[in-house]
Design a protein around this motif. Structure first.
Motif, mmCIF file in Angstrom:
data_model
loop_
_atom_site.group_PDB
_atom_site.id
_atom_site.type_symbol
_atom_site.label_atom_id
_atom_site.label_comp_id
_atom_site.label_asym_id
_atom_site.label_seq_id
_atom_site.Cartn_x
_atom_site.Cartn_y
_atom_site.Cartn_z
ATOM 1 N N ILE A 55 0.759 -1.063 0.115
ATOM 2 C CA ILE A 55 -0.106 -0.091 -0.064
ATOM 3 C C ILE A 55 0.896 1.159 0.046
ATOM 4 C CG2 ILE A 55 -1.653 1.461 1.441
ATOM 5 C CD1 ILE A 55 -2.853 -1.327 2.318
ATOM 6 N N PHE A 56 1.964 1.158 0.731
ATOM 7 C CA PHE A 56 2.785 2.292 0.878
ATOM 8 C C PHE A 56 3.438 2.685 -0.416
ATOM 9 C CE2 PHE A 56 6.744 4.651 2.479
ATOM 10 C CZ PHE A 56 5.945 5.837 2.868
ATOM 11 N N TYR A 57 4.076 1.708 -0.865
ATOM 12 C CA TYR A 57 4.818 1.984 -2.176
ATOM 13 C C TYR A 57 4.227 1.704 -3.467
ATOM 14 C CZ TYR A 57 9.026 1.827 0.942
ATOM 15 O OH TYR A 57 9.938 2.114 2.017
ATOM 16 N N GLY A 58 3.603 0.586 -3.499
ATOM 17 C CA GLY A 58 2.545 0.483 -4.899
ATOM 18 C C GLY A 58 3.223 0.157 -5.963
ATOM 19 N N THR A 59 4.686 -0.368 -6.067
ATOM 20 C CA THR A 59 5.424 -0.768 -7.172
ATOM 21 C C THR A 59 5.307 -2.533 -7.366
ATOM 22 O OG1 THR A 59 7.441 -1.100 -5.851
ATOM 23 C CG2 THR A 59 6.836 1.027 -6.757
ATOM 24 N N ARG A 60 5.935 -2.807 -8.629
ATOM 25 C CA ARG A 60 5.499 -4.114 -8.752
ATOM 26 C C ARG A 60 6.611 -4.894 -8.035
ATOM 27 N NH1 ARG A 60 5.628 -6.440 -14.807
ATOM 28 N NH2 ARG A 60 4.215 -4.339 -14.857
ATOM 29 N N ILE A 61 7.786 -4.568 -7.653
ATOM 30 C CA ILE A 61 8.742 -5.271 -6.665
ATOM 31 C C ILE A 61 8.047 -5.374 -5.294
ATOM 32 C CG2 ILE A 61 10.108 -3.094 -6.110
ATOM 33 C CD1 ILE A 61 11.489 -6.780 -6.809
ATOM 34 N N SER A 62 7.595 -4.212 -4.834
ATOM 35 C CA SER A 62 6.828 -4.247 -3.588
ATOM 36 C C SER A 62 5.696 -5.313 -3.605
ATOM 37 C CB SER A 62 6.415 -3.016 -3.064
ATOM 38 O OG SER A 62 5.134 -2.432 -3.843
ATOM 39 N N LEU A 63 5.031 -5.374 -4.755
ATOM 40 C CA LEU A 63 3.831 -6.315 -4.972
ATOM 41 C C LEU A 63 4.418 -7.676 -4.500
ATOM 42 C CD1 LEU A 63 0.794 -7.113 -5.388
ATOM 43 C CD2 LEU A 63 1.598 -7.274 -8.042
ATOM 44 N N PHE A 64 5.319 -8.146 -5.098
ATOM 45 C CA PHE A 64 6.098 -9.378 -4.987
ATOM 46 C C PHE A 64 6.704 -9.884 -3.555
ATOM 47 C CE2 PHE A 64 6.866 -9.104 -9.980
ATOM 48 C CZ PHE A 64 5.777 -9.704 -10.277
ATOM 49 N N ILE A 65 7.318 -8.982 -3.156
ATOM 50 C CA ILE A 65 7.723 -8.816 -1.781
ATOM 51 C C ILE A 65 6.530 -9.058 -0.961
ATOM 52 C CG2 ILE A 65 8.935 -7.831 0.100
ATOM 53 C CD1 ILE A 65 10.763 -6.754 -2.127
ATOM 54 N N GLY A 66 5.556 -8.242 -1.193
ATOM 55 C CA GLY A 66 4.295 -8.134 -0.183
ATOM 56 C C GLY A 66 3.655 -9.477 -0.346
ATOM 57 N N ILE A 67 3.436 -10.109 -1.494
ATOM 58 C CA ILE A 67 2.790 -11.194 -1.645
ATOM 59 C C ILE A 67 3.480 -12.604 -0.882
ATOM 60 C CG2 ILE A 67 2.339 -13.276 -3.287
ATOM 61 C CD1 ILE A 67 1.570 -10.954 -5.331
ATOM 62 N N ILE A 68 5.035 -12.536 -0.884
ATOM 63 C CA ILE A 68 5.887 -13.259 -0.244
ATOM 64 C C ILE A 68 5.451 -13.064 1.325
ATOM 65 C CG2 ILE A 68 8.164 -14.141 0.347
ATOM 66 C CD1 ILE A 68 8.693 -13.415 -2.648
ATOM 67 N N PHE A 69 5.506 -12.071 1.701
ATOM 68 C CA PHE A 69 5.202 -11.704 2.871
ATOM 69 C C PHE A 69 3.741 -12.322 3.469
ATOM 70 C CE2 PHE A 69 8.728 -8.173 4.342
ATOM 71 C CZ PHE A 69 9.663 -9.139 4.097
ATOM 72 N N ILE A 70 2.939 -11.832 2.736
ATOM 73 C CA ILE A 70 1.321 -12.263 3.169
ATOM 74 C C ILE A 70 1.268 -13.607 3.190
ATOM 75 C CG2 ILE A 70 -0.839 -12.265 2.282
ATOM 76 C CD1 ILE A 70 -0.338 -9.272 1.056
ATOM 77 N N PHE A 71 2.042 -14.482 2.167
ATOM 78 C CA PHE A 71 1.939 -16.067 2.322
ATOM 79 C C PHE A 71 2.631 -16.445 3.373
ATOM 80 C CE2 PHE A 71 4.113 -19.891 1.073
ATOM 81 C CZ PHE A 71 2.872 -20.770 0.756
ATOM 82 N N LEU A 72 3.878 -16.011 3.639
ATOM 83 C CA LEU A 72 4.648 -16.618 4.886
ATOM 84 C C LEU A 72 3.982 -16.201 6.337
ATOM 85 C CD1 LEU A 72 8.350 -15.930 3.975
ATOM 86 C CD2 LEU A 72 7.104 -18.144 4.046
ATOM 87 N N GLY A 73 3.454 -14.989 6.378
ATOM 88 C CA GLY A 73 2.585 -14.749 7.324
ATOM 89 C C GLY A 73 1.434 -15.262 7.727
ATOM 90 N N GLY A 74 0.719 -15.861 6.504
ATOM 91 C CA GLY A 74 -0.402 -16.372 6.673
ATOM 92 C C GLY A 74 -0.119 -17.886 7.173
ATOM 93 N N ILE A 75 0.894 -18.434 6.801
ATOM 94 C CA ILE A 75 1.183 -19.731 7.027
ATOM 95 C C ILE A 75 1.628 -19.794 8.603
ATOM 96 C CG2 ILE A 75 3.028 -21.421 7.030
ATOM 97 C CD1 ILE A 75 3.251 -21.081 4.151
ATOM 98 N N GLN A 76 2.089 -18.799 9.233
ATOM 99 C CA GLN A 76 2.584 -18.775 10.753
ATOM 100 C C GLN A 76 1.400 -18.627 11.496
ATOM 101 O OE1 GLN A 76 5.508 -19.128 12.278
ATOM 102 N NE2 GLN A 76 6.267 -19.681 10.113
ATOM 103 N N VAL A 77 0.458 -17.548 11.050
ATOM 104 C CA VAL A 77 -0.874 -17.503 11.735
ATOM 105 C C VAL A 77 -1.818 -18.802 11.845
ATOM 106 C CG1 VAL A 77 -3.295 -16.078 11.503
ATOM 107 C CG2 VAL A 77 -1.042 -14.910 11.107
ATOM 108 N N VAL A 78 -2.044 -19.496 10.754
ATOM 109 C CA VAL A 78 -2.587 -20.380 10.416
ATOM 110 C C VAL A 78 -1.999 -21.760 11.411
ATOM 111 C CG1 VAL A 78 -3.628 -22.610 9.276
ATOM 112 C CG2 VAL A 78 -3.638 -20.050 8.200
#
Length: 98
Positions: A55-78
C-alpha cells in the motif's frame, strides 16, 4: 492508512510479550502454548507488514515482496492457531478442575 502501522507495532509488542512469558514459566505445556501465541503475533506482524509495504510503495517489486510476506505470515498465523487450539485442549484435558 495509520491502522496498519499501529497493528504492526501492536503485534510486535505482543510477540515480545509472549516470548518473555515463555522465559518466566517452568511448565512445558504452558511454554508451548505461549510459543503458539507468539507465532500468531509474528505471523500477523509479517502479514501486516507485507500489506503495508504494498500500500505504501505501490510498485511491482513491492507487490512481489508483499505477496511473499503475506504468504509466509498467513502460514505462521494458521499454524499458530492450530497449535494454540491443540495446547488449550491438552491443558483442559490434564487440568479438568481449572
Amino acid at each position: 492508512m495509520i491502522i496498519f502501522p499501529i497493528l504492526i507495532v501492536l503485534s510486535l509488542v505482543l510477540y515480545v510479550y509472549y516470548k518473555v512469558a515463555i522465559l518466566k514459566t517452568k511448565d512445558g505445556l504452558t511454554q508451548a502454548y505461549f510459543n503458539a501465541k507468539s507465532r500468531i503475533c509474528l505471523g500477523s506482524f509479517i502479514l501486516l507488514f507485507g500489506i503495508n509495504q504494498y500500500i505504501f510503495y505501490g510498485t511491482r517489486i513491492s507487490l512481489f515482496i508483499g505477496i511473499i510476506f503475506i504468504f509466509l505470515g498467513g502460514i505462521q498465523v494458521v499454524r499458530g492457531f492450530k497449535e494454540t487450539k491443540h495446547y488449550r485442549s491438552e491443558y483442559r484435558r490434564l487440568n479438568p478442575a481449572d
